[in-house]
Design a protein around this motif. Structure first.
Motif, mmCIF file in Angstrom:
data_model
loop_
_atom_site.group_PDB
_atom_site.id
_atom_site.type_symbol
_atom_site.label_atom_id
_atom_site.label_comp_id
_atom_site.label_asym_id
_atom_site.label_seq_id
_atom_site.Cartn_x
_atom_site.Cartn_y
_atom_site.Cartn_z
ATOM 1 N N LEU B 58 0.845 -1.189 0.000
ATOM 2 C CA LEU B 58 0.000 0.000 0.000
ATOM 3 C C LEU B 58 0.878 1.237 0.000
ATOM 4 O O LEU B 58 1.790 1.348 0.808
ATOM 5 N N ALA B 59 0.597 2.157 -0.910
ATOM 6 C CA ALA B 59 1.384 3.387 -0.976
ATOM 7 C C ALA B 59 0.890 4.359 0.083
ATOM 8 O O ALA B 59 0.115 5.255 -0.185
ATOM 9 N N PHE B 60 1.291 4.135 1.292
ATOM 10 C CA PHE B 60 0.870 4.995 2.400
ATOM 11 C C PHE B 60 2.107 5.182 3.270
ATOM 12 O O PHE B 60 2.479 4.305 4.033
ATOM 13 N N GLY B 61 2.764 6.335 3.100
ATOM 14 C CA GLY B 61 3.941 6.592 3.912
ATOM 15 C C GLY B 61 3.512 7.075 5.268
ATOM 16 O O GLY B 61 3.309 8.253 5.482
ATOM 17 N N THR B 62 3.375 6.160 6.218
ATOM 18 C CA THR B 62 2.827 6.580 7.502
ATOM 19 C C THR B 62 3.834 7.288 8.369
ATOM 20 O O THR B 62 3.465 7.937 9.315
ATOM 21 N N GLY B 63 5.124 7.154 8.066
ATOM 22 C CA GLY B 63 6.101 7.802 8.916
ATOM 23 C C GLY B 63 7.371 8.023 8.149
ATOM 24 O O GLY B 63 7.395 7.946 6.931
ATOM 25 N N CYS B 64 8.458 8.271 8.872
ATOM 26 C CA CYS B 64 9.672 8.603 8.149
ATOM 27 C C CYS B 64 10.257 7.399 7.440
ATOM 28 O O CYS B 64 11.110 7.537 6.579
ATOM 29 N N TYR B 101 7.096 5.239 13.605
ATOM 30 C CA TYR B 101 6.138 5.671 14.610
ATOM 31 C C TYR B 101 4.763 5.948 14.002
ATOM 32 O O TYR B 101 4.669 6.435 12.891
ATOM 33 N N ALA B 102 3.727 5.631 14.729
ATOM 34 C CA ALA B 102 2.388 5.970 14.263
ATOM 35 C C ALA B 102 1.785 6.928 15.265
ATOM 36 O O ALA B 102 1.630 6.603 16.431
ATOM 37 N N VAL C 48 0.248 12.955 -2.611
ATOM 38 C CA VAL C 48 0.606 13.952 -1.615
ATOM 39 C C VAL C 48 2.043 13.728 -1.166
ATOM 40 O O VAL C 48 2.556 12.624 -1.209
ATOM 41 N N THR C 49 2.665 14.801 -0.751
ATOM 42 C CA THR C 49 4.065 14.719 -0.341
ATOM 43 C C THR C 49 4.119 14.305 1.110
ATOM 44 O O THR C 49 3.916 15.105 1.995
ATOM 45 N N GLY C 50 4.392 13.061 1.349
ATOM 46 C CA GLY C 50 4.466 12.599 2.720
ATOM 47 C C GLY C 50 3.083 12.362 3.281
ATOM 48 O O GLY C 50 2.126 12.142 2.546
ATOM 49 N N ASN C 51 2.992 12.445 4.589
ATOM 50 C CA ASN C 51 1.766 12.052 5.256
ATOM 51 C C ASN C 51 0.974 13.292 5.644
ATOM 52 O O ASN C 51 1.064 13.798 6.741
ATOM 53 N N MET C 52 0.255 13.837 4.697
ATOM 54 C CA MET C 52 -0.639 14.957 5.002
ATOM 55 C C MET C 52 -1.852 14.786 4.113
ATOM 56 O O MET C 52 -1.918 13.867 3.301
ATOM 57 N N SER C 53 -2.843 15.635 4.279
ATOM 58 C CA SER C 53 -4.005 15.438 3.430
ATOM 59 C C SER C 53 -4.630 16.767 3.079
ATOM 60 O O SER C 53 -4.505 17.752 3.799
ATOM 61 N N HIS C 69 -4.795 19.461 5.997
ATOM 62 C CA HIS C 69 -4.828 18.835 7.313
ATOM 63 C C HIS C 69 -3.458 18.250 7.596
ATOM 64 O O HIS C 69 -2.947 17.463 6.810
ATOM 65 N N VAL C 70 -2.882 18.647 8.689
ATOM 66 C CA VAL C 70 -1.576 18.129 9.067
ATOM 67 C C VAL C 70 -1.705 17.504 10.454
ATOM 68 O O VAL C 70 -2.764 17.516 11.051
ATOM 69 N N GLY C 71 -0.590 16.991 10.933
ATOM 70 C CA GLY C 71 -0.602 16.418 12.274
ATOM 71 C C GLY C 71 -0.479 14.913 12.269
ATOM 72 O O GLY C 71 -0.439 14.294 13.318
ATOM 73 N N TYR C 72 -0.389 14.329 11.079
ATOM 74 C CA TYR C 72 -0.256 12.876 11.023
ATOM 75 C C TYR C 72 1.131 12.428 11.452
ATOM 76 O O TYR C 72 1.344 11.261 11.723
#
Lengths: 303, 213, 399, 185
Positions: B58-64, B101-102, C48-53, C69-72
């Motif tokens: 899944l293309a979901f970069g949840t963290g660094c 980290y989540a 999206v660039t990184g984890n934001m929406s 929306h940030v804070g993820y």
């Protein structure tokens, strides 16, 4: 030939075409990877993907139309393929070619997308209708140069039967439509770029904009059906173009070589360009390709 | 005996979907996830082989950790050799990579995306921070161990884990899948109430269905 | 270097006048009117660039309203640093921005040194500058790939990310870490440059220059790239200061704002560098400016390698880090990251722990106020390209 | 720069003035005069760029400090303008009319410190924290370790060492145990 033999032959031909289309997909992935400087996935990766998607334990459906979407799409691919004579003079690969089959094939190219629209809309994901709107409008626009080019062919060969068109191109390489009516070929090849949905016309699947668009909700076997169709549909389209413009094929090897080269045109353009915005893509098809298509008609009708 | 029956009944019962409004309740399914047993052994082995050879993540970069996925996709490490490809839709992907980290806000989306994935589904957790919080162990907004919220198959340690160790993690996952031990989907369905309790304990505004089909 | 000239098309200014109505400065929609669709772009979205929406309201393909929306990725760094000793803070500051951790390290160390009154040796300054410029190149390479990828041209991303990997190798050789280096400790740098480092840098520079030529040919001069990026996300020069826009984004709008040249730190005053600006202010101008900046950074690395003292101390003496008390004071250290002004505001109160550390990232305004303003009336296919052209990096917004 | 500060002194009361570097000054002003000062130095003294605005918690003095960091392109100088407000009545005038991007800092401060900015746009929306039901986390009396231990599951086995002891062991223990190391060569 009785109808049962014909059906038996058609089944063989469909299976071979699907396998060929999927393998072509694998080769194309490999070529893309090499352009990227990578080793790339194995050529048989698309087959494993299909087995895997079929092997999913759960499949989420969103209603009856959701089932019909992939089925319609597959029917579109199958219909396109079944009315194209694959190899000139071969009984096994003649399929159900008949008088006027060209019109039927053009209808079937459109048909799959319409069916997909119904199914994907049922999924309820907001990106699906966006993708469908893009897909249908792009399809309408790239059909214009393609239709003009086909009209030019009909005027040139006085027939709408693909077998007859292939027959007319036999003999010498100079009999190919490529040399007898180059304008029609140019218009059709540009519209093929849109048909194959590689960049710059990949606006339907655009992962960075509307993550893969219409099939976003398709999972498990639904997706597997779509993937199988992709193999068949690509093969069908390439064979159609080979028949109409590049003199058809008299045996399997010629068919594979020719369709592969035709596809490479699309692949290399796809590797070297970014994606159009939807309205830019539509404007593009309605501009030069359409003009070239009209020129091709004038060319065959009056010159 | 009686107690067991009650549990059985409870398992058959539909989800409450308390977080949704009455209008939304009609839009979402309230069925519980079910345990799907594997089919006959020979077929299952073949299917497991296919699952292992075609891992769509899944293309979901949840963290660094997401930053090391890009070198992994490109020519130096090229994970497509192993049949691993990114996929933008959770419906179609089978591997979820928890990139480090989540945070509280992300774990809600992680749960949601995880539940939308179609089983069998596998989870690789990257980085020390998914195991015990790592250097964010005292942060008020990051969870400390991910395996209380979703089942995890493989942990890849390090901060950041190098692409090589990620590839090693993928290969370990493949071994697990081929051996038929990567059964996170059924584990999640079996212990559904426990996972849900843990999730709801930290996600205070639960405004989605209890199970996102 | 090619001059970045003004192009001929007309400027694209967001126009809210069509619909919907504005009430108290906020757009009003009736989502039940079947005219508008609300779409969440992200956090699970490849564009999206990184984890934001982005919460988009669209009409057809046109974006009517956008909310970020940030804070993820919130890890509460600032809170964590309040309960860590100064040296313990150091390993976590670099985690604030993943693509470019070194700017954080520099700002933190420089702030601590300023408050504690430590002068770092000359060679350490040069090595720090080298490190900062190298991280700029690495970050820019990744950005070019992202910009091309947002337009659907994956090939550029494949090339540049691979090239970035060679830069990461250099970092690994220098500091031991690929992504997080933890190299510029307070008081200097952790280790001297390894032997033969210069040669390997030169080799990578040569490869990168060749790659950049290829990219210029295939991506920047591509007709479709131009047709998509020109006129997208136009930032007029008046908007720059009002919205706190910094870095290449501001320079593309004609404002010469570069911390390295306006307020030189480290050894930037001893290096020859040109201010790269453009007076167009759209996404294509930003692309060109950033591309030119990449080449500039490579030039600077060559200069640094040439001028750097070969021998010398690399660490100043610092007190016992376990009981390091820094006198009360406050300071604001800023440095130029790839996105613009990156700053650390540090307050100490004489104890072993900092009182407050605030990290100012350039994306803070770029990704929220500016993006929300520019995203109005563009096509939904351009939101990804616009976001990348502002070079937003979510972790430095929420820290 | 000194001229400017003198000019400012004639207009408003400056409680404290620090020169940290040649390009960095800090001034402290009265809370009531904040808007006046900010408008004046933005419009007349060319401090147009707002780097950031943040809050600092002084729990011991029961005060919050708000700092506006400004920058002048023409002078190339940063100026930090700080204001102290009472911790119990944490309300501040919203300055979102002066800089169009100031609202987002105010929104963050509202969330992280609980300082209210009436009439600031979207100030009550969630910015970073979602589903937060405790006290604003950046306040100094909020214990993040305790909260984390209570809320999230800990994996047993995390060890905490006294850094002094640990480093001594790591650096010198081997050496003490095998003192022949040096003689080997």
């Amino acid at each position: 030939m009785d109808i049962w033999t014909k059906i038996f032959y058609a089944v063989i031909s469909v299976v071979i075409a699907t396998i060929y289309g999927l393998a072509l997909g694998g080769v194309v992935r490999k070529i893309y990877a090499r352009v990227h400087g990578r080793y790339g996935p194995p050529v048989w990766q698309p087959f494993i993907d299909i087995i895997k998607t079929h092997a999913k334990r759960v499949a989420v459906s969103h209603g009856i139309m959701f089932y019909l979407g992939p089925v319609f799409r597959f029917a579109g691919g199958l219909g396109t393929y079944l009315f194209i004579p694959v190899i000139f003079g071969s009984a096994v690969f003649a399929n159900f070619s008949m008088a006027g089959d060209l019109l039927l094939v053009m209808y079937f190219i459109f048909f799959g997308q319409l069916g997909m629209a119904l199914g994907a809309g049922e999924g309820g994901h907001p990106y699906s209708p966006l993708g469908i709107a893009r897909g249908l409008s792009q399809m309408t626009t790239f059909e214009v140069p393609f239709a003009l080019s086909v009209i030019a062919l009909a005027i040139q060969y006085h027939t709408l039967n693909i077998t007859a068109i292939v027959a007319a191109q036999q003999g010498s390489i100079l009999n190919w439509t490529l040399f007898t009516n180059p304008f029609a070929v140019v218009a059709a090849m540009i519209s093929m770029l849109g048909m194959n949905m590689h960049s710059p016309f990949s606006i339907v699947l655009a992962p960075q904009e509307i993550p893969i668009g219409p099939p976003i909700e398709m999972n498990s076997s639904f997706l597997a059906t779509l993937q199988t169709n992709r193999g068949l549909f690509v093969a069908a389209k390439l064979i159609l173009f080979m028949n109409l413009y590049f003199g058809g094929a008299t045996n399997l090897v010629v068919m594979i070589v020719k369709t592969f080269l035709i596809y490479m045109f699309s692949v290399f353009v796809g590797a070297a360009f970014p994606r159009f915005r939807p309205e830019q893509a539509m404007r593009f098809f309605l501009k030069w390709p359409t003009i070239i298509g009209i020129i091709s008609i004038i060319f065959v009708a009056y010159l | 005996m009686e107690k067991k029956d009650i549990n059985e009944v409870e398992k058959q019962m539909n989800l409450a979907n308390d977080g949704l409004s009455d209008k939304e309740k009609t839009l979402f399914s309230d069925a519980r996830p079910q345990v799907v047993p594997p089919v006959h052994k020979i077929f299952e082995n073949f299917r497991n082989w296919a699952r292992a050879q075609s891992l769509w993540m899944l293309a979901f970069g949840t963290g660094c950790g997401a930053i090391e996925l890009r070198p992994l996709m490109t020519s130096r490490y090229d994970m497509s050799r192993y049949g691993i490809a990114p996929r933008p839709s959770p419906r179609q992907s089978s591997v979820f990579i928890i990139g480090g980290y989540a945070s509280l806000k992300t774990i809600k989306r992680i749960v949601r995306s995880y539940e939308q994935m179609q089983g069998p589904k596998f989870v690789i957790a990257l980085g020390s921070c998914t195991i015990n919080g790592g250097m964010y162990y005292d942060s008020y907004y990051t969870i400390n161990r991910i395996d209380h919220y979703i089942p995890v198959d493989i942990y890849v340690t390090g901060c950041m884990p190098r692409p090589e160790s990620l590839l090693a993690g993928f290969n370990k996952l493949k071994e697990r899948i081929r051996a038929g031990r990567a059964d996170g989907m059924n584990k999640y369905a079996e212990n559904f109430d426990w996972y849900k309790k843990n999730q709801k304990r930290i996600i205070k505004d639960w405004n989605m269905p209890d199970y996102n089909w | 270097m090619k001059e970045i000239s003004k192009s001929k098309y007309k400027n694209y200014v967001a126009d809210r006048s069509k619909y919907p109505l504005l009430k108290d400065g906020k757009p009003e929609f009736d989502l039940n009117s079947h005219m508008f669709t609300k779409i969440w772009q992200g956090p699970q979205h490849p564009g999206v660039t990184g984890n934001m929406s982005l919460e988009l309201v669209i009409n057809g393909d046109e974006v009517i309203d956008c909310k970020t929306h940030v804070g993820y990725l919130h890890r509460a760094f600032e809170k964590l640093m309040e309960r860590r000793k100064f040296m313990q803070c150091f390993p976590i500051v670099c985690r604030i921005c993943v693509p470019e951790p070194d700017t954080n390290e520099y700002c933190f160390s420089a702030g601590i040194e300023e408050l504690a009154g430590i002068d770092i040796p000359e060679k350490a300054k040069w090595i720090r500058t080298l490190n900062l410029e190298m991280s700029r190149v690495a970050s820019f390479l990744m950005w070019i790939g992202g910009q091309a990828g947002s337009l659907g041209m994956g090939i550029i991303g494949q090339w540049t990310v691979t090239m970035r990997d060679f830069w990461l190798d250099l970092f690994e050789e220098m500091s031991g870490g690929r992504i997080y280096h933890m190299y510029m400790i307070p008081g200097g740098v952790r280790k001297d440059l390894p032997e033969g480092f210069e040669l390997r840098v030169k080799k990578v520079i040569k490869q990168t220059r060749e790659l950049l030529v290829d990219i210029e040919k295939s991506f920047l001069n591509n007709a479709i790239t131009k047709s998509r990026l020109q006129g997208l996300g136009f930032i007029p020069p008046e908007m720059v200061e009002e919205y706190g826009i910094v870095g290449p984004t501001a320079r593309a709008s004609g404002k010469p704002f570069d911390v390295r040249q306006n307020n030189p730190y480290l050894v930037y005053d001893q290096l020859v560098m040109k201010m790269i600006t453009s007076d167009v202010g759209d996404a294509y101008a930003r692309t060109l400016v950033r591309f030119a900046e990449t080449i500039l950074s490579i030039d600077l690395i060559e200069q640094i390698m040439h001028k750097m003292p070969k021998t010398g101390k690399i660490q100043a003496k610092i007190p016992n880090v376990l009981n390091w008390k820094i006198p009360a004071g406050q300071t604001y250290i800023k440095a130029e990251s790839t996105r613009g002004e990156h700053g650390f505001y540090i307050i100490t109160d004489g104890s072993k722990y900092p009182r407050r550390i605030f990290v100012r990232g350039a994306s803070y305004t770029h990704a929220i106020s500016v993006l929300e303003k520019l995203a109005v009336n563009i096509s939904i296919s351009d939101t990804a390209a616009l976001m990348v052209s502002l070079h937003t990096c979510p972790p430095e917004i929420e820290r | 720069m000194e001229d400017f500060l003198n000019r400012l002194k004639q207009k408003v009361e400056i409680r404290e003035q620090i020169k940290q570097r040649d390009d960095l000054y800090f001034i402290t002003i009265k809370k009531e005069q904040t808007e006046l000062v900010l408008r004046y130095i933005k419009d007349n003294e060319k401090f147009k760029h707002l780097s950031f605005m943040q809050a600092v918690d002084y729990l011991d003095d029961s005060k919050f400090m708000l700092i506006y960091m400004l920058y002048s392109f023409s002078r190339k100088v940063s100026l930090g303008v700080s204001v102290f407000i009472d911790r119990k009545e944490a309300i501040m005038t919203s300055m979102h009319n002066i800089w169009p991007h100031l609202w987002q800092y105010q929104r963050e401060i509202k969330e992280m410190y609980g300082i209210d900015f009436p009439s600031s746009p979207r100030v009550n929306e969630d910015f970073i924290l979602e589903s937060w039901d405790n006290m604003p986390p950046m306040r100094r009396d909020f214990d993040t370790l305790k909260y984390s231990e209570e809320t999230y599951y800990q994996r047993p086995g995390r060890k905490t060492n006294d850094p002094k002891e640990y480093m001594r062991k790591k650096l010198y223990n081997d050496f003490v145990k095998t003192p022949k190391l040096r003689d080997d060569k």
